[in-house]
Every structure is written in structure tokens, then in C-alpha cells.
Design a protein around this motif. Structure first.
Motif, PDB file in Angstrom:
ATOM      1  N   ALA A 154       0.836  -1.197   0.000  1.00  0.00           N
ATOM      2  CA  ALA A 154       0.000   0.000   0.000  1.00  0.00           C
ATOM      3  C   ALA A 154       0.873   1.250   0.000  1.00  0.00           C
ATOM      4  CB  ALA A 154      -0.919   0.021   1.221  1.00  0.00           C
ATOM      5  N   LEU A 155       0.509   2.211  -0.840  1.00  0.00           N
ATOM      6  CA  LEU A 155       1.099   3.542  -0.823  1.00  0.00           C
ATOM      7  C   LEU A 155       0.160   4.462  -0.058  1.00  0.00           C
ATOM      8  CD1 LEU A 155       3.177   5.687  -1.919  1.00  0.00           C
ATOM      9  CD2 LEU A 155       1.556   6.012  -3.812  1.00  0.00           C
ATOM     10  N   VAL A 156       0.680   5.119   0.970  1.00  0.00           N
ATOM     11  CA  VAL A 156      -0.109   6.075   1.747  1.00  0.00           C
ATOM     12  C   VAL A 156       0.639   7.402   1.717  1.00  0.00           C
ATOM     13  CG1 VAL A 156      -1.093   6.656   3.988  1.00  0.00           C
ATOM     14  CG2 VAL A 156      -1.027   4.262   3.246  1.00  0.00           C
ATOM     15  N   VAL A 157       0.054   8.415   1.084  1.00  0.00           N
ATOM     16  CA  VAL A 157       0.694   9.731   0.974  1.00  0.00           C
ATOM     17  C   VAL A 157      -0.018  10.683   1.924  1.00  0.00           C
ATOM     18  CG1 VAL A 157       1.413  11.591  -0.541  1.00  0.00           C
ATOM     19  CG2 VAL A 157       1.261   9.245  -1.428  1.00  0.00           C
ATOM     20  N   ALA A 158       0.715  11.139   2.919  1.00  0.00           N
ATOM     21  CA  ALA A 158       0.132  12.001   3.941  1.00  0.00           C
ATOM     22  C   ALA A 158       1.058  13.198   4.199  1.00  0.00           C
ATOM     23  CB  ALA A 158      -0.158  11.198   5.209  1.00  0.00           C
ATOM     24  N   HIS A 159       1.235  13.543   5.465  1.00  0.00           N
ATOM     25  CA  HIS A 159       1.865  14.811   5.835  1.00  0.00           C
ATOM     26  C   HIS A 159       2.835  14.602   6.999  1.00  0.00           C
ATOM     27  CE1 HIS A 159      -1.349  16.881   3.489  1.00  0.00           C
ATOM     28  NE2 HIS A 159      -2.060  15.847   3.909  1.00  0.00           N
ATOM     29  N   GLY A 160       3.629  15.618   7.271  1.00  0.00           N
ATOM     30  CA  GLY A 160       4.678  15.498   8.271  1.00  0.00           C
ATOM     31  C   GLY A 160       4.192  15.122   9.657  1.00  0.00           C
ATOM     32  N   VAL A 161       3.207  15.837  10.177  1.00  0.00           N
ATOM     33  CA  VAL A 161       2.735  15.558  11.533  1.00  0.00           C
ATOM     34  C   VAL A 161       1.941  14.254  11.568  1.00  0.00           C
ATOM     35  CG1 VAL A 161       1.459  16.444  13.520  1.00  0.00           C
ATOM     36  CG2 VAL A 161       2.691  18.032  12.033  1.00  0.00           C
ATOM     37  N   VAL A 162       1.148  14.009  10.538  1.00  0.00           N
ATOM     38  CA  VAL A 162       0.404  12.745  10.459  1.00  0.00           C
ATOM     39  C   VAL A 162       1.381  11.570  10.436  1.00  0.00           C
ATOM     40  CG1 VAL A 162      -1.090  11.336   9.000  1.00  0.00           C
ATOM     41  CG2 VAL A 162      -1.604  13.754   9.334  1.00  0.00           C
ATOM     42  N   ASN A 163       2.425  11.675   9.633  1.00  0.00           N
ATOM     43  CA  ASN A 163       3.412  10.602   9.571  1.00  0.00           C
ATOM     44  C   ASN A 163       4.116  10.419  10.911  1.00  0.00           C
ATOM     45  OD1 ASN A 163       2.652  10.479   6.931  1.00  0.00           O
ATOM     46  ND2 ASN A 163       4.666  10.879   6.072  1.00  0.00           N
TER      47      ASN A 163
END
Length: 245
Positions: A154-163
């Protein structure tokens, strides 16, 4: 006793963006800011690297904000048979407050508070959303991903704080916390092997930047650079006001 089955999650941060345009009278709205040309190049490089390594993505998720959609689409563009891209708004970035509402003596520290800690549920991102509220929406989405049985990579593209929240959850054995100190370069890859339960997860790699794997000359964090961009933008606006009749 056999080892638990695991599936690979490629957790990405979106590519580079520019929030503070020197020609703009106000910072660009975080919900609508697109990737820069550099950000698109970073995302395409990541996609080519994954394809060259023979990685086949069979589930693709983005938070739904333009910068994550563009990043995911660029990565999937290198896949032979890419899956349809899903949007999960629960994975949107922590919502910052209005910078002008922060006291002057707290403004600069607010940019780097999450890298220093200590962090609690009541810690706010740039004077905005509480980390506790972020965890309340992000962690159930992560468990929803775990519960699905229709994927292997799975590819999950999110954000700095979420990661940072998801990486903290993984390395703590499934605890509900955000640890300080995580760094997420634009379009970086984090490799997580997701097990059947939170304590079975394994962090394989963190913050792999596809256009600069070794980050040889990088010594600042993304939030420190964002703070510097804000200071430069503020100085330019003040200068403009002084010379405008």
C-alpha cells in the motif's frame, strides 16, 4: 510458533510546496497549496525508484489535499498497472492556527515545538489542532487499513505531523502518542511492515529522500525551513509597506 504475516506500507510525505509566496499579501491556504516544480520532480523520482525496484503497489491512498493527490499520482504514473487512488480525509495534516493570532514571543518557537517536545494530547500544531484530536482521527484510519485484506503493498501519501503520529504508533508497539524528533523530508519514503496487530508492526526504514538519499548537506528540519520562509516573507512584506506610498 510462526512469525506473524506482514504487508508492506510505503508511507510518504507529499513533495515540496511553497506556502509563503513573496508576491502574495498573505500565506497560501494550506488546504489548497499545490506542489512546486521541485515537489513534482521529487514525487516522480520516488515513483521511478519504486518501479525500478520491482515494487508493485496494489492500494494507493492520499489524504485528499492537492499536494498529496499530486504526489500519489506522480508515483503511480511509474506503475505498470496502478490501482485507483483513494482519498482518506482523516489523514489530512494537523490544522494550524492563524499565525497572526500567535503572540510574537511564541511565534517562532511554535514552528519547531513538535520536534522538541515534550508532547501531550493538548500540544497544538502552530496554535491550531490538538495532537489528541489528530490522533483521534488518524489512528482509526490506520486500523482500517490494517483490517482490509485486499492489498499486499500500500502507498499512503500524507503529511509530516500525520506521519510522525503513525511512526510513533508503530515504534511504540501501538501506543497512542506522538514522539518528538521525527523528520520528514519532502516526498520521503517510510517503509513499514504492517502486522495483524499493532505490536506486530516493524519500521524498516524512515525518511528516505528519493532525490537525496544520504541528505549529505542537510542539517535543518522541514519546520525550521518553513519558519525561515515565513521570516523572509514577513521581512519582504514589511519592506514593501515601507516603500509603498
Amino acid at each position: 510458533m510462526t512469525s506473524p504475516p506482514r504487508r508492506r506500507v510505503i508511507l510518504m510525505r507529499h513533495g515540496a510546496v511553497q506556502y509563503f509566496d513573496p508576491a502574495a499579501a498573505a500565506p497560501l491556504a494550506a488546504h489548497g497549496v499545490p506542489l512546486t516544480a521541485e515537489g513534482l520532480a521529487q514525487a516522480r523520482t520516488a515513483g521511478l525508484a519504486l518501479a525500478a525496484a520491482g515494487v508493485h503497489i496494489d492500494l494507493a491512498i492520499a489524504s485528499g489535499l492537492p499536494r498529496t493527490l499530486q504526489t500519489a499520482e506522480a508515483v503511480l504514473g511509474a506503475q505498470v498497472a496502478p490501482p485507483a487512488l483513494e482519498t482518506w480525509p482523516e489523514l489530512e495534516e494537523a490544522r494550524g492556527g492563524r499565525l497572526r493570532d500567535l503572540p510574537a514571543d511564541a511565534l517562532l518557537d511554535a514552528f519547531t515545538a513538535l520536534q522538541r517536545g515534550p508532547l501531550t494530547d493538548d500540544t497544538r500544531f502552530l496554535g491550531g489542532e490538538r495532537l489528541g484530536d489528530l490522533l483521534d482521527r488518524v489512528l482509526p484510519a490506520w486500523e482500517r487499513l490494517r483490517a482490509r485484506q485486499d492489498w499486499q503493498v500500500a502507498l499512503v501519501v500524507a503529511h509530516g505531523v500525520v506521519n510522525a503520529a503513525l511512526l510513533s504508533h508503530v515504534v511504540s508497539g501501538g501506543q497512542r502518542m506522538v514522539l518528538p524528533g521525527w523528520q520528514q523530508e519532502p516526498a520521503c519514503l517510510n517503509l513499514i511492515d504492517l502486522g495483524p496487530a499493532p505490536g506486530d508492526d516493524v519500521l524498516r526504514a524512515c525518511n528516505l529522500a528519493p532525490t537525496d538519499w544520504l541528505q549529505r548537506d542537510t542539517r535543518t528540519t522541514t519546520m525550521e525551513r518553513l519558519r525561515d520562509d515565513f521570516l523572509g516573507w514577513s521581512a519582504a512584506r514589511q519592506k514593501l509597506h515601507r516603500v509603498t506610498p
